[in-house]
Design an enzyme around this catalytic site. Structure first.
Site, PDB file in Angstrom:
ATOM      1  N   ASP A  14       0.820  -0.913  -0.205  1.00  0.00           N
ATOM      2  CA  ASP A  14      -0.454   0.102   0.112  1.00  0.00           C
ATOM      3  C   ASP A  14       1.221   1.312  -0.083  1.00  0.00           C
ATOM      4  OD1 ASP A  14      -2.446  -0.961  -0.076  1.00  0.00           O
ATOM      5  OD2 ASP A  14      -2.850  -1.037   2.357  1.00  0.00           O
ATOM      6  N   ARG A  94       2.194   4.660  16.510  1.00  0.00           N
ATOM      7  CA  ARG A  94       1.204   5.535  16.176  1.00  0.00           C
ATOM      8  C   ARG A  94       1.565   7.107  16.252  1.00  0.00           C
ATOM      9  NH1 ARG A  94       1.553   1.323  13.780  1.00  0.00           N
ATOM     10  NH2 ARG A  94       0.068   0.792  12.148  1.00  0.00           N
ATOM     11  N   ASP A 123      -6.022   3.442  13.413  1.00  0.00           N
ATOM     12  CA  ASP A 123      -4.467   4.056  12.859  1.00  0.00           C
ATOM     13  C   ASP A 123      -4.622   5.560  12.376  1.00  0.00           C
ATOM     14  OD1 ASP A 123      -2.921   2.440  14.250  1.00  0.00           O
ATOM     15  OD2 ASP A 123      -2.777   1.057  12.851  1.00  0.00           O
ATOM     16  N   SER A 174      -2.881  -9.210   8.587  1.00  0.00           N
ATOM     17  CA  SER A 174      -2.678  -7.952   9.070  1.00  0.00           C
ATOM     18  C   SER A 174      -1.750  -7.725   9.826  1.00  0.00           C
ATOM     19  CB  SER A 174      -3.787  -6.784   8.374  1.00  0.00           C
ATOM     20  OG  SER A 174      -2.759  -5.523   9.032  1.00  0.00           O
TER      21      SER A 174
HETATM   22  N1  ARG Z   1      -6.520  -2.591  17.020  1.00  0.00           N
HETATM   23  C1  ARG Z   1      -5.463  -2.868  17.361  1.00  0.00           C
HETATM   24  C2  ARG Z   1      -5.416  -1.523  17.255  1.00  0.00           C
HETATM   25  O1  ARG Z   1      -6.141  -0.948  16.807  1.00  0.00           O
HETATM   26  C3  ARG Z   1      -3.713  -2.863  15.991  1.00  0.00           C
HETATM   27  C4  ARG Z   1      -3.935  -2.206  14.947  1.00  0.00           C
HETATM   28  C5  ARG Z   1      -3.086  -3.092  13.860  1.00  0.00           C
HETATM   29  N2  ARG Z   1      -2.659  -2.240  13.026  1.00  0.00           N
HETATM   30  C6  ARG Z   1      -2.497  -2.427  11.272  1.00  0.00           C
HETATM   31  N3  ARG Z   1      -2.149  -1.480  10.639  1.00  0.00           N
HETATM   32  N4  ARG Z   1      -2.650  -3.660  10.969  1.00  0.00           N
HETATM   33  O2  ARG Z   1      -4.438  -0.891  18.119  1.00  0.00           O
END
Ligand code: ARG
Length: 401
Positions: A14, A94, A123, A174
């Protein structure tokens, strides 16, 4: 739109397509920024891939030490677990990445930052609210959210433009990773009833059935030693992860409430984070005065929610952290963790020069300094309010009868 944009670049499909797409569709010069938060991988290869995809510049930030000090230390001090279980792995990285995106945007004179998140996750919220908090003047671009391509189409785009990606047509999961743990979503995991298949696990695979005791030493809430040896924080976390993970400890399987209103099934493996939080909060039980401990534990879920929701740079999160940091002054000492086969972990000992545990006060053996006769009056007065109330109830119910 013209000018420069700084993109949070992972080296995946991506964000590689995003580099090319922002150049071709928006006419922007893309500065790709890859931040090493302990996810592993070959950052030189990632840099080369960004340039090959058309980035005018590719920056690699070695952020492990800073990430650990500025984000993991406050999260650990807050015993931070979202919905009581998730140690905020991605939610912590993040805002840290945002800090570096904004710094690079300033350095390269960019007017915007970009990220590769979709519209369904947390995210995007963290990248954008984080950017708004640190740099309200910067624009935000979310190519993956706006280009409307399916995964198939994204792969086709990459092939058409000769972008160097490692193509896995059926991406099974993912995954996001850093020092604090590993997150796994998608595929079969989207059925919350389906047990996670063996192939999701990496950090928490039992490699030995030998039980082990590990001692973590803390100074003012920060882990500083492992089995007596001082270690820089990133190494200490990795080593803790290895010890706990190799006993199969650190797995979380939960349904979680996203900020965007979606319930999602999440798999996490966080051997170090869960071990250190358990050890840290145990040491607080020994070293924090009762009222402080109780008040702090009421604030901790709020800290976790704010962090989860992308509010890391908010005044409330910062004020909570100031309170929490001041509580950590005496959280110094050692905690012994015992890892047992099959992913078991128990705290089996703790000691501190600032410990409030007083053997002479606690023991039921022998004569001691505690004046038992004082308790009689104390308890009578402590219970006086409810006693008065209860007596009145008696009068009332008799009157009602
Ligand atoms: N659910 C978790 C969170 O919101 C994990 C997110 C993982 N992010 C990803 N882009 N795969 O913190």
């Amino acid at each position: 739109m013209s000018g420069r944009v700084v993109l949070a670049y992972s080296g995946g499909l991506d964000t590689s397509v995003a580099v090319h797409w922002m150049r071709a569709e928006l006419g922007l010069d893309v500065v790709a920024v890859a931040v090493d938060v302990g996810q592993g991988g070959d950052f030189e290869a990632i840099r080369t891939r960004a340039l090959a995809a058309g980035a005018v510049e590719a920056v690699v930030v070695d952020g492990k030490e800073e990430f650990a000090q500025d984000f993991l230390v406050p999260a650990l001090a807050a015993n931070s677990l979202y919905e009581g279980r998730y140690p905020l792995v991605s939610a912590l990285s993040r805002p840290f990445i945002v800090r570096h995106l904004v710094a690079e945007a300033r350095r390269h004179g960019a007017g915007a930052v970009a990220h590769g998140c979709t519209g369904k996750g947390n995210d995007q919220v963290r990248f954008e609210v984080g950017t708004q908090s640190l740099a309200p003047d910067l624009d935000i671009i979310a190519p993956v959210r706006s280009w409307g391509m399916t995964r198939e189409e994204t792969i086709a785009y990459a092939e058409k433009h000769d972008l160097p990606i490692t193509i896995t047509r059926e991406r099974i999961y993912s995954i996001d990773e850093n020092l604090w743990g590993r997150t796994i979503e998608c595929g079969i995991l989207e059925d919350p009833w389906a047990a996670p298949p063996d192939d999701v696990w990496e950090r928490s695979v039992e490699r030995t059935t030998e039980p082990v005791d590990t001692v973590v030493g803390f100074t003012s809430g920060i882990p500083v030693t492992l089995d007596g040896s001082p270690l820089p924080l990133p190494q200490l976390i990795s080593e803790m992860d290895r010890i706990a993970g190799s006993r199969g400890y650190g797995r979380i399987d939960m349904v979680e409430g996203r900020r965007v209103g979606i319930k999602s099934r999440e798999i996490y493996e966080c051997p170090a984070a869960l071990s250190l939080i358990a050890a840290h909060s145990d040491l607080e039980g020994l070293t924090l005065e009762r009222d402080l401990l109780h008040e702090k534990s009421r604030l901790e879920p709020r800290f976790s929610e704010l962090t989860y929701d992308g509010m890391w740079f908010s005044p409330l999160r910062e004020a909570l952290s100031a309170f929490i940091e001041s509580s950590q002054r005496h959280v110094t000492g050692e905690v012994r963790l015992r890892f047992t086969p099959g992913g078991g972990m128990q705290i089996v000992g703790r000691r501190s020069p600032h410990g409030l545990y007083d053997y002479d006060l606690a023991t039921y053996d022998a004569a001691d300094a505690f004046r038992h006769e004082d308790s009689e009056g104390f308890v009578r007065i402590f219970g006086l309010g409810v006693k008065t109330w209860a007596a009145k109830q008696g009068v009332n119910s008799r009157r009602d009868a």
